[in-house]
Design an enzyme around this catalytic site. Structure first.
Site, short mmCIF file in Angstrom:
data_model
loop_
_atom_site.label_atom_id
_atom_site.label_comp_id
_atom_site.label_asym_id
_atom_site.label_seq_id
_atom_site.Cartn_x
_atom_site.Cartn_y
_atom_site.Cartn_z
N GLU A 5 53.44 36.12 42.80
CA GLU A 5 53.55 37.58 42.87
C GLU A 5 52.82 38.18 44.07
O GLU A 5 52.01 37.50 44.72
CB GLU A 5 53.05 38.20 41.56
CG GLU A 5 51.55 38.06 41.36
CD GLU A 5 51.15 38.14 39.88
OE1 GLU A 5 51.91 37.71 39.00
OE2 GLU A 5 50.03 38.63 39.62
N HIS A 27 56.72 31.23 39.61
CA HIS A 27 56.81 32.51 40.33
C HIS A 27 55.46 32.88 40.90
O HIS A 27 54.41 32.58 40.35
CB HIS A 27 57.44 33.63 39.49
CG HIS A 27 56.70 34.06 38.26
ND1 HIS A 27 55.56 34.81 38.30
CD2 HIS A 27 56.99 33.88 36.95
CE1 HIS A 27 55.17 35.07 37.07
NE2 HIS A 27 56.01 34.50 36.22
N GLU A 53 59.04 43.17 38.55
CA GLU A 53 58.16 43.46 37.42
C GLU A 53 58.21 44.93 37.04
O GLU A 53 58.33 45.81 37.91
CB GLU A 53 56.73 43.03 37.78
CG GLU A 53 55.68 43.30 36.72
CD GLU A 53 55.88 42.53 35.39
OE1 GLU A 53 56.99 42.56 34.84
OE2 GLU A 53 54.90 41.92 34.91
C1 LIG Z 1 54.68 37.87 32.54
C2 LIG Z 1 53.20 37.93 32.66
O1 LIG Z 1 52.85 37.83 34.02
C3 LIG Z 1 52.54 36.73 31.96
O2 LIG Z 1 51.50 36.30 32.43
O3 LIG Z 1 53.07 36.30 30.94
C4 LIG Z 1 52.58 39.22 32.04
C5 LIG Z 1 52.96 39.44 30.60
C6 LIG Z 1 52.14 40.48 29.87
O4 LIG Z 1 50.96 40.68 30.19
O5 LIG Z 1 52.66 41.06 28.91
C7 LIG Z 1 52.92 40.40 32.92
O6 LIG Z 1 52.17 40.66 33.88
O7 LIG Z 1 53.94 41.05 32.68
MG LIG Z 2 51.26 36.68 34.51
#
Ligand SMILES: C[C@](O)(C(=O)O)[C@H](CC(=O)O)C(=O)O
Ligand SMILES: [Mg+2]
Length: 302
Positions: free
Chosen positions: A118, A116, A191
């Protein structure tokens, strides 16, 4: 033995099929290559490779300091050890659209099933923190178009993550998700959705699979797989769960050793030597070795 018995191409097809199916799939975050085996043994559908975990374990905060080379290498170590499809967090794609194109090709080479990308600005931050910034729509869609066009395997999953819910609200998130799908995204990672109704809104906005990020101590409540399936979510990630659990256990055992001057009290919580060897499949390697070396070639004497 500790390698995938199936090809990256087959895993990508499997991922596509499971996302098209009626049942929600669960992808725990692989903390390390070996912990990936635990995920597979427990019967999960796939593994997630978290950018946060990868960065934190290298001693960095999750703000875009890791490089494509580091991420592709670690993700490849994890993908090679499992038959499950692996989805990796490619952050903002590591640069401009041309870099995003290279990113996707490196991740394909590393055996990933998908990634993914972003729409945050660099330096990026955890999606569940305040003060994020997102790029404009044109920049966000260019990243996704570049990713989709660069892949050589049409089944490599290009998932677009949007962080815009946190800055501009739900309507902006559904609008952006639609545009990202038009740009070629195979799936959407919305997100920091606040509640189930927001997932439901995202579900009605797009007709591609959507992901729910069940990260602890974040903006979303920890919904069950059934609750998320009910509102039309296709995939759940538990990105940092294993790392948080492992570090929690490590902290406790260290405290025990300091307090008791021995680790004795913590031993019942540990994986036994036998169980560890089972996980690492010493037996499988032994058998392989003996099948290679325990045969005689007539007439060959050393
Ligand atoms: C999903 C995420 O991008 C990740 O890097 O695992 C993070 C997880 C987190 O920091 O808890 C996110 O940005 O949500
Ligand atoms: Mg992340």
């Amino acid at each position: 033995m500790l390698f995938s018995t199936t090809t990256p191409e087959a895993k990508r097809i499997a991922l596509r099929e499971m996302l098209a199916g009626p049942t929600i799939v669960q992808f725990p975050g692989a903390y390390t290559p070996l912990s990936t085996r635990l995920i597979q043994e427990q019967g999960f559908d796939g593994v997630y490779i978290s950018g946060a975990v990868l960065a934190n374990e290298l001693g960095f905060p999750d703000i875009g300091l890791t490089s494509l080379t580091e991420v592709a290498a670690r993700a490849g170590q994890i993908a090679r050890i499992t038959d499950l499809p692996a989805l990796v967090d490619a952050d903002t794609g590591f640069g401009e659209p041309m870099n995003v194109a290279r990113t996707v090709q490196e991740l394909e080479n590393a055996g990933l099933a998908g990634c993914h990308i972003e729409d945050q600005f660099n330096p990026k931050r955890c999606g569940h923190l305040d003060g994020k910034n997102v790029v404009d729509l044109a920049t966000a869609t260019k990243r996704i178009r570049a990713a989709a066009e660069a892949r050589r395997d049409a089944n490599f999953l290009v998932m677009a993550r949007t962080d815009i819910r946190g800055t501009d609200g739900l309507a902006a998130a559904t609008d952006r998700a639609k545009a990202l799908v038009d740009a070629g995204a195979d799936a959407i990672f919305p997100e920091a959705m606040a509640d189930l109704s927001e997932f439901e809104a995202m579900r009605s906005a797009v007709d591609v699979p959507i992901l729910a990020n069940m990260t602890e101590f974040g903006k979303s409540q920890l919904f069950t797989a059934d609750q998320l399936q009910e509102v039309g979510v296709n995939m759940i990630i538990y990105p940092v769960t294993l790392m948080r659990s492992a570090l929690g256990a490590m902290e406790r055992v260290l405290q025990t050793i300091r307090a008791d001057r021995t680790q004795e009290a913590a031993v019942p919580d540990m994986l036994t030597r036998a169980r560890l060897y089972e996980l690492v499949d010493y037996n499988g390697y032994n058998q392989f070795d003996s099948s290679v070396f325990d045969f005689e070639v007539p007439g060959l004497h050393r």
